[in-house]
Write an enzyme that holds these catalytic residues in place. Structure first.
Site, short mmCIF file in Angstrom:
data_model
loop_
_atom_site.label_atom_id
_atom_site.label_comp_id
_atom_site.label_asym_id
_atom_site.label_seq_id
_atom_site.Cartn_x
_atom_site.Cartn_y
_atom_site.Cartn_z
N ASN A 1 0.59 5.33 0.43
CA ASN A 1 -0.64 6.18 0.26
C ASN A 1 1.11 8.09 -0.21
O ASN A 1 1.87 8.37 -0.28
CB ASN A 1 -1.17 7.08 1.61
CG ASN A 1 -1.16 6.90 2.64
OD1 ASN A 1 -0.76 5.66 3.30
ND2 ASN A 1 -0.65 7.85 3.28
N ASP A 2 0.50 8.75 1.18
CA ASP A 2 1.24 10.56 0.53
C ASP A 2 2.56 10.24 -0.14
O ASP A 2 3.75 9.56 0.74
CB ASP A 2 1.40 11.25 1.92
CG ASP A 2 0.06 11.22 2.76
OD1 ASP A 2 -0.84 10.42 2.22
OD2 ASP A 2 -0.42 11.28 4.35
N TRP B 1 0.72 -1.17 -0.10
CA TRP B 1 0.27 0.02 -0.17
C TRP B 1 0.92 1.58 0.45
O TRP B 1 1.92 1.02 0.56
CB TRP B 1 -0.94 -0.30 1.62
CG TRP B 1 -1.50 1.28 1.56
CD1 TRP B 1 -0.90 2.21 2.27
CD2 TRP B 1 -2.63 1.77 0.95
NE1 TRP B 1 -1.85 3.77 2.11
CE2 TRP B 1 -2.96 3.49 1.68
CE3 TRP B 1 -3.90 1.91 0.56
CZ2 TRP B 1 -4.60 3.30 1.10
CZ3 TRP B 1 -5.10 1.81 -0.17
CH2 TRP B 1 -5.03 3.08 0.33
N ASP C 1 2.80 15.67 9.82
CA ASP C 1 3.12 16.12 8.57
C ASP C 1 3.87 17.68 8.99
O ASP C 1 3.90 18.39 7.76
CB ASP C 1 1.50 16.37 7.71
CG ASP C 1 0.53 15.09 7.61
OD1 ASP C 1 1.60 14.13 8.25
OD2 ASP C 1 -0.71 15.47 7.31
N PHE D 1 4.29 8.34 10.56
CA PHE D 1 3.66 8.84 9.05
C PHE D 1 4.60 10.83 8.32
O PHE D 1 5.75 10.63 8.71
CB PHE D 1 2.69 10.19 10.06
CG PHE D 1 1.30 9.07 10.83
CD1 PHE D 1 1.41 7.86 10.51
CD2 PHE D 1 0.05 10.15 10.67
CE1 PHE D 1 0.34 6.81 11.18
CE2 PHE D 1 -1.24 8.91 11.06
CZ PHE D 1 -0.78 7.35 11.07
N SER D 2 3.61 11.18 7.80
CA SER D 2 3.89 12.05 6.59
C SER D 2 5.00 12.84 7.25
O SER D 2 5.11 13.56 8.73
CB SER D 2 3.15 12.40 5.89
OG SER D 2 2.35 11.86 5.13
N GLN E 1 4.42 7.29 2.02
CA GLN E 1 4.08 6.73 3.23
C GLN E 1 3.59 4.92 2.16
O GLN E 1 2.69 5.24 1.72
CB GLN E 1 2.38 6.80 3.59
CG GLN E 1 2.13 8.01 4.77
CD GLN E 1 2.93 8.13 5.89
OE1 GLN E 1 2.12 8.48 6.62
NE2 GLN E 1 4.07 8.01 5.88
N GLU F 1 -5.09 18.46 6.76
CA GLU F 1 -3.52 17.30 7.32
C GLU F 1 -2.57 17.98 5.22
O GLU F 1 -2.71 18.92 4.72
CB GLU F 1 -3.79 16.35 6.76
CG GLU F 1 -5.17 15.23 7.25
CD GLU F 1 -5.05 13.96 7.24
OE1 GLU F 1 -4.71 13.32 8.40
OE2 GLU F 1 -5.76 13.80 5.68
N TRP G 1 -4.06 -0.28 4.48
CA TRP G 1 -3.34 1.09 5.07
C TRP G 1 -3.48 -0.07 6.49
O TRP G 1 -4.22 -0.13 6.48
CB TRP G 1 -4.13 2.42 5.54
CG TRP G 1 -3.25 3.32 6.58
CD1 TRP G 1 -2.90 3.98 5.22
CD2 TRP G 1 -3.53 3.12 7.34
NE1 TRP G 1 -2.31 5.15 6.33
CE2 TRP G 1 -2.75 4.40 7.91
CE3 TRP G 1 -3.82 2.80 8.27
CZ2 TRP G 1 -2.75 5.24 9.27
CZ3 TRP G 1 -3.85 3.16 9.56
CH2 TRP G 1 -2.70 4.22 10.68
#
Ligand code: FRU
Length: 482
Positions: A30-31, A28, A159, A90-91, A47, A213, A55
């Site tokens: 993401n960002d 997976w 973030d 996290f980001s 991510q 975010e 996720w």
């Protein structure tokens, strides 16, 4: 190590993956995180959950590129292996320092609950590396949650986007209070280790969803631009789609107050498959942006697909009359092949154009005359077709993936419409197997949409309700030989 035969086999099996938009072989994504330039390469972290296409406990995946088009996978840079980031890394962002390549990310402590959600405090953390291997700082978390202003929620503090300005590291980071509304907090540091809180730089007065975010802040052509990715935007605000739009505030940022005097507010992309963009500066000064080509609340990939998530193609940003303008990074041109130029094509009814087909393309269309709606259907095959239409009467552009075929789960907004009040003069469309990125009127407006159609469906069909006169330029985008 994979030998060449294995690599080809892997490519054959995974030919459902995009050709030139970054994606992961398995798991997976993401960002985008940590976009930065180092040792002649652009570094893209992201991510990443490597163990399944969903996720979960977030890692930072890592890839590099010399041409912004094709990427080389590197080992995972950060894994959730410390008490302060056990529920996920996290980001965040990256800067070059004299101690090496610094990654500034959000460590989430605790565990994920039965629903797979984190509840532990979110705190800002640091790792240094050489561009391949990274070691977390002994001083983590460098911004522990008690450093939040009074009343802010430790579970929603994430973030960090960091840059160096006049010898000081500056950070914008997302946070919120019990009212759930987004705030962008500002921090400053001489060394990335000790951080001083400046306060709230920008805040949601309730007009734009709830939490914001992945903030970013940068100067473009003399104007400050702040980007935020919005949670739970309600319907009804003209020009901003409900759900998870990304907004750009242009104006003037002041870190000493802190504050942001907003001039204009713009939706960055008209599509729902665009979220959490991050920007970086190239050595030649261009500001480049990459976004996750999906969003957390709009998952349409087939559930049995063993990879999930794609990035947009990197976009060059500029400002024209206060409007954010986006165009594909010019590097794409070095991967062009099989050019076709068609001048003065008249479409009445339905038509396929000679040499205009494929699923990995850079397509430019000039609309010289348009009476009635124009429709262009991509991924056209016996059981599929994804349509982009512009109706000059209503000034509406519509993306319809209802007939994507291929087992797509199209229940998340199969049809999306938005207005282009200024009319459409030109379209540039990056087509890449599972996505369209549409740059309207030289990038003054963009639309991003994804779909999962059978890979061999590569027809492109033009159709006009009345009459359209077009010029069309097509370039295939081709991967370098392995
Ligand atoms: C945005 C986001 C970020 C967070 C990350 C977790 O998509 O929710 O706020 O850091 O994803 O993967």
């Amino acid at each position: 190590m994979l030998n060449k035969a294995n690599q080809q086999q892997l490519k054959a099996v995974r030919s459902d993956r995009p050709l030139y938009h970054f994606s992961v072989p398995v798991g997976w994504l993401n960002d985008p995180n940590g976009l930065s330039f180092r040792d002649g390469k652009v570094h893209l972290f992201y991510q990443y959950y490597p163990y399944g296409p969903y996720w979960s406990y977030m890692h930072w995946g890592h890839a590099v590129s010399r041409d912004l088009t094709f990427w080389e996978d590197l080992p995972v840079a950060l894994a959730p292996d410390m008490p302060y980031d056990a529920a996920g890394c996290f980001s965040g962002s990256a800067v070059n320092t004299d101690r090496g390549h610094a990654l500034i990310y959000t460590g989430v402590s605790g565990e994920l609950d039965e629903d797979g959600l984190p509840h532990g405090p979110q705190q800002q953390c640091l790792a240094f590396g050489d561009g391949i291997t990274y070691a977390k700082s002994d001083q983590n978390p460098v911004i522990p949650s008690p450093q939040l202003p009074d009343g802010f929620l430790p579970q929603d503090f994430r973030d960090p986007k960091v840059w160096l300005e006049d010898g000081t590291y500056r950070m914008v980071v997302a946070a919120t209070r019990p009212d759930g509304l987004g705030r962008v907090l500002a921090f400053e540091s001489p060394d990335l280790i000790s951080w001083e809180r400046r306060g709230v730089l920008l805040e949601n007065d309730g007009s734009f969803g709830t939490m914001w975010e992945c903030p970013d802040l940068f100067m473009l052509d003399g104007t400050d631009v702040a980007l935020v990715s919005v949670i739970a935007m309600p319907p009804g605000r003209d020009g901003i789609h409900p759900g998870n739009p990304v907004l750009a505030f242009t104006g003037a940022a002041d870190f000493s107050l802190p504050g942001f005097t907003a001039g204009s507010i713009q939706q960055v992309d008209e599509g729902t498959d665009f979220y959490a963009p991050q920007t970086m500066v190239m050595p030649d000064g261009r500001r480049i942006m990459i976004a996750w080509m999906q969003n957390g609340f709009n998952r349409i990939a087939p559930p049995d697909q063993d990879w999930q998530g794609m990035m947009t193609y990197p976009r060059e940003l500029s400002l024209e009359e206060g409007r954010l303008v986006q165009n594909p990074a010019r590097e794409i041109e070095s991967s062009w092949s099989d050019a076709v130029h068609l001048d003065d094509i008249v479409i009445e009814g339905e038509k396929e154009l000679p040499g205009i087909s494929g699923r990995a393309l850079d397509l430019k269309i000039e609309l010289r005359e348009l009476q009635g709606a124009l429709r262009i259907t991509f991924a056209a095959g016996p059981a599929s077709g994804v349509t982009l239409a512009f109706d000059p009467g209503s000034s509406c552009m519509t993306f319809d993936r209802t007939r994507a075929g291929g087992g797509s789960v199209s229940d998340a907004l199969p049809v999306q419409s938005f207005r282009v009040p200024e009319g459409v003069r030109s379209l540039r469309i990056l087509v890449d197997r599972n996505s369209l990125e549409v740059f309207i009127n030289d990038g003054h407006r963009t639309f991003t949409g994804i779909f999962y159609a059978p890979n061999d469906a590569d027809g492109i069909i033009f159709s006009a309700d009345g009459r359209a006169r077009l010029a069309v330029e097509k370039h295939a985008v081709t991967a370098p030989a392995v």
